[in-house]
Design an enzyme around this catalytic site. Structure first.
Site, PDB file in Angstrom:
ATOM      1  N   GLU A  45       0.874  -1.160  -0.022  1.00 50.29           N
ATOM      2  CA  GLU A  45      -0.183  -0.049  -0.027  1.00 50.29           C
ATOM      3  C   GLU A  45       0.796   1.152  -0.015  1.00 50.29           C
ATOM      4  O   GLU A  45       0.572   2.030   0.879  1.00 50.29           O
ATOM      5  CB  GLU A  45      -0.837  -0.002   1.099  1.00 50.29           C
ATOM      6  N   LEU A  46       1.643   1.350  -1.082  1.00 46.45           N
ATOM      7  CA  LEU A  46       2.509   2.553  -0.763  1.00 46.45           C
ATOM      8  C   LEU A  46       2.026   3.724  -1.385  1.00 46.45           C
ATOM      9  O   LEU A  46       1.496   3.832  -2.362  1.00 46.45           O
ATOM     10  CB  LEU A  46       3.856   2.258  -1.950  1.00 46.45           C
TER      11      LEU A  46
END
Length: 715
Positions: A629-630
């Site tokens: 989930e960058l």
């Protein structure tokens, strides 16, 4: 994961920030503004997924976080995602809270539409998430473990004695209720009277004894407006034939129940029908000389009493040690371990094993704690029993704690002497004022001066409760929640497994403050819970993830890729280590974990050294590693961002991608998911109004796009 709520994604083709001007139509040279010129290079970039080196790493997956409802519209947002990414993760729509209704029914229509649209577009779906404490339908889950209403058959009613007086009079003897003893009490013998009682308003009843000629007065009996325990001790000065309860100055209702009168040294109840469940009230009445009239009746108004066991896994049949804890003697966060088969009482089953240290300075240097799920109140009755032995005979001491280590009072359940043979030890009592608020029984195991090994089994700690409902036991709650988890997971996997081949099975298990321990809601006040918050682990114990991974394998596809996922692993390296340790535990119990996801919701000033150390720790596990989930913030809102901020953001995106590719072996690289491809709208619940994406809200490429793409391609 802090899910993405309202981030619109995608346009068919990435728009440049400016259009091309035809300068030949002008008779003088036009110079474009510097603010536009510095972005023109972005027009030369291709679609993002083309920068993945498929030769070097053909299995690398570039993902994006999406809104299911936006994606299935089949408009520019849909095309934007499928053109730039290999895979997508639904922010909310595949979670328990989105699927399960308040009555427990489930609807997978949205998920099925999502799968169908993804198939048509040739983009894969990463399942997110099967077992988490947030985004759950907590209304449903809490309803199925709520107190069970008691249905009372009128013929089996738990009756009480009710006395109704029309008004208060001048003298306490103006209202009297007598019990005629079947056999007179003996002069000089000590007696104890116990009962449950209450009044329609607080009142103190006079308690007398008489033989018709002489009367003993007191002790008085104080009643509250709710059911409470009464205990009085007295020694008659005559062979008393009647007990007298006096309440002449009271107007209203009095209730007596569960009345027991015993002589010292005897357990025989001298009160016939003391629970008032039979219709016979012939021993009860008014003095013959009494001129007043009031009502005496047996009614179904007595407190329904029951005993609730506070201990999970009381017979040590499974691996749940959530009720047990020890300090100091062993390595690890919880040295209260479960022994092998055959270590249990009389060689049957297993036992809790605790080792005490040698040459202790204090009796409490090694302590064994038994923790309940609630704090007990003054006046609450309890019963405790256990089977115990040790390698060497020794004595122990007990204490009341409000948490393990939070001492309140001495000698909670006595001081059991332990031998080398299994013995059953029991104790009962009522919580005192000094013990009020306790939820833990502590045993001091260093009373003995030498190192020793103790074995505990069949631990039962019960409290007496009353009312019109009964709480489920920990075992009943475990069974109920196990069934709910299996029903949910099997339903979701069945609805999606033909297309979804990778899953976030367990999400955010580790506690931020105690990173080697699981998150828990046990110490949270009810008002501190979010409306969609439910901790499966508080009911299923440490093995909740073992169950989840086994269920995912059972109901999904045998070769599905199963991840465990958490956040702040680059911020708190102990949390990263704690997660890795928990993965090792899960696999030691027989489940399989294929990969570890790290969320990486970071900022331009996040610690790069820690990011690199995190990747090194994760790489050492040998598992697939996914940046799940960058997104990268600049510590400002979009309206405040400068060119320098955007350059710093591009550099940090490039750093993360480069370090991932450098430190995670190719064989372990699952890929990277950009959680918010565009900047976040002001109204979004996820980093609202922050410029965290690779594109602007108008789908124009940013410097971060170039930094990310260049790092993917190895530039």
């Amino acid at each position: 994961m802090k899910y993405l709520n309202r981030i619109g994604l995608g346009v068919i083709a990435v728009l440049s920030m400016v259009s091309c001007a035809d300068d030949s139509l002008l008779d003088f040279e036009v110079k474009k503004p510097e603010s536009i010129q510095m972005y023109e290079y972005l027009k030369d970039y291709d679609l993002l997924k083309t920068y993945v080196d498929r030769t070097e790493n053909p299995d690398f997956i570039l993902g994006a976080g999406v809104s299911l409802n936006d994606y299935i519209q089949k408009d520019y947002r849909n095309s934007f995602i499928s053109s730039n990414f290999d895979e997508m993760t639904a922010g909310y729509a595949m979670k328990h809270g989105a699927i399960v209704k308040d009555n427990g029914s489930m609807s997978f229509v949205g998920v099925q539409n999502f799968v169908q649209t993804a198939q048509e577009d040739g983009i894969t779906i990463y399942g997110h998430t099967l077992c988490w404490h947030a985004n759950q339908n907590s209304t449903y889950l809490n309803s199925i473990i709520a107190d069970r209403e008691i249905e009372v058959d009128p013929e089996d009613a738990n009756n009480a004695l009710k006395i109704t007086t029309p008004e208060a009079n001048a003298n306490i003897w103006d209202w009297q209720l007598e019990y005629t003893m079947p056999t007179p009490l003996t002069e000089g013998v000590e007696y104890t009277l116990t009962m449950r009682a209450k009044a329609s308003s607080a009142y103190t009843v006079g308690f007398w004894r008489t033989d018709g000629a002489t009367t003993d007065y007191g002790p008085d009996i104080a009643l509250g407006e709710t059911w409470g325990d009464v205990i009085v001790t007295f020694t008659p000065s005559m062979n008393a034939t009647r007990l007298q309860f006096c309440f002449g100055t009271f107007g209203g209702d009095l209730f007596f129940d569960d009345m027991v009168l015993t002589a010292s040294g005897s357990e025989d109840n001298l009160i016939e029908n003391g629970n008032f469940d039979a219709d016979d009230l012939s021993q009860w009445g008014k003095p013959s000389w009494h001129a007043y009239t009031y009502l005496i009746e047996a009614i179904a108004a007595g407190p329904t009493t029951y005993w609730t066991n506070l201990v999970n896994n009381s017979d040590i049949e499974n691996d749940d040690v959530s009720s047990f804890f020890a300090t100091e003697a062993n390595d690890g966060p919880n040295p209260a371990t479960i022994g092998d088969a055959g270590t249990g009482a009389d060689g049957v089953g297993r036992a809790i094993v605790v080792k005490s240290g040698d040459a202790p300075s204090n009796p409490w240097d090694t302590q064994f704690f038994i923790k309940g799920p609630q704090q007990l109140e003054e006046g609450q009755a309890y019963r405790f029993s256990m089977k115990v032995k040790a390698d060497k005979a020794a004595s122990t001491e007990s204490q009341a704690h409000n948490e393990p280590g939070g001492y309140l009072h001495w000698s909670m359940v006595g001081s059991p002497n332990v031998t080398t043979e299994w013995q059953e030890y029991s104790n009962s009592g009522v919580i005192s004022e000094a013990q009020a608020g306790m939820n833990t029984i502590a045993f001091n195991l260093s009373v003995f001066a030498e190192a020793n090994t103790y074995y505990f089994d069949d631990i039962v700690w019960e409290i007496e409760e009353s009312g019109n409902s009964i709480p489920l036991t920990p075992e009943e709650k475990r069974d109920t929640i196990s069934y709910a988890l299996e029903t949910w997971m099997s339903g979701m996997l069945e609805a999606s497994k033909d297309y979804v081949k990778a899953w976030d099975v367990v999400n955010e298990p580790m506690d931020d403050g105690n990173p080697y321990e699981l998150k828990s809601g046990l110490n949270k006040a009810p008002e501190d819970f979010a409306s969609d918050e439910f901790y499966w682990q508080d009911y299923l114990g440490k093995d909740y993830a073992v169950m989840a991974f086994n269920l995912a394998r059972q109901y999904g596809n045998e070769n599905d890729i199963h991840f465990i996922n958490d956040y702040n692993l680059e911020y708190n390296l102990d949390k990263c280590k704690g997660l890795i340790t928990y993965v090792e535990y899960i696999e030691a119990q027989g489940a399989r974990v294929d990969g570890i996801g790290t969320q990486m919701h970071i900022n331009v000033d996040s610690d790069k050294d820690k990011i690199a150390q995190m990747f090194e720790l994760l790489a050492a596990t040998g598992k697939l590693i996914k940046v799940s989930e960058l997104d990268i913030g600049i510590n400002k809102k979009t309206s405040e961002a400068t060119e320098e901020d955007y350059q710093a953001q591009a550099e940090m995106y490039a750093y993360v991608v480069n370090k991932y590719k450098e430190l995670i072996p190719v064989s372990q690289q699952y890929g990277i998911t950009v959680w918010s491809p565009t900047d976040s709208p002001a109204e979004s619940s996820w980093r609202g109004g922050e410029p965290i994406g690779l594109w602007t809200l108008n789908y124009s490429r940013k410097h971060s796009y170039a930094g990310f793409a260049d790092a993917l391609s190895g530039k």
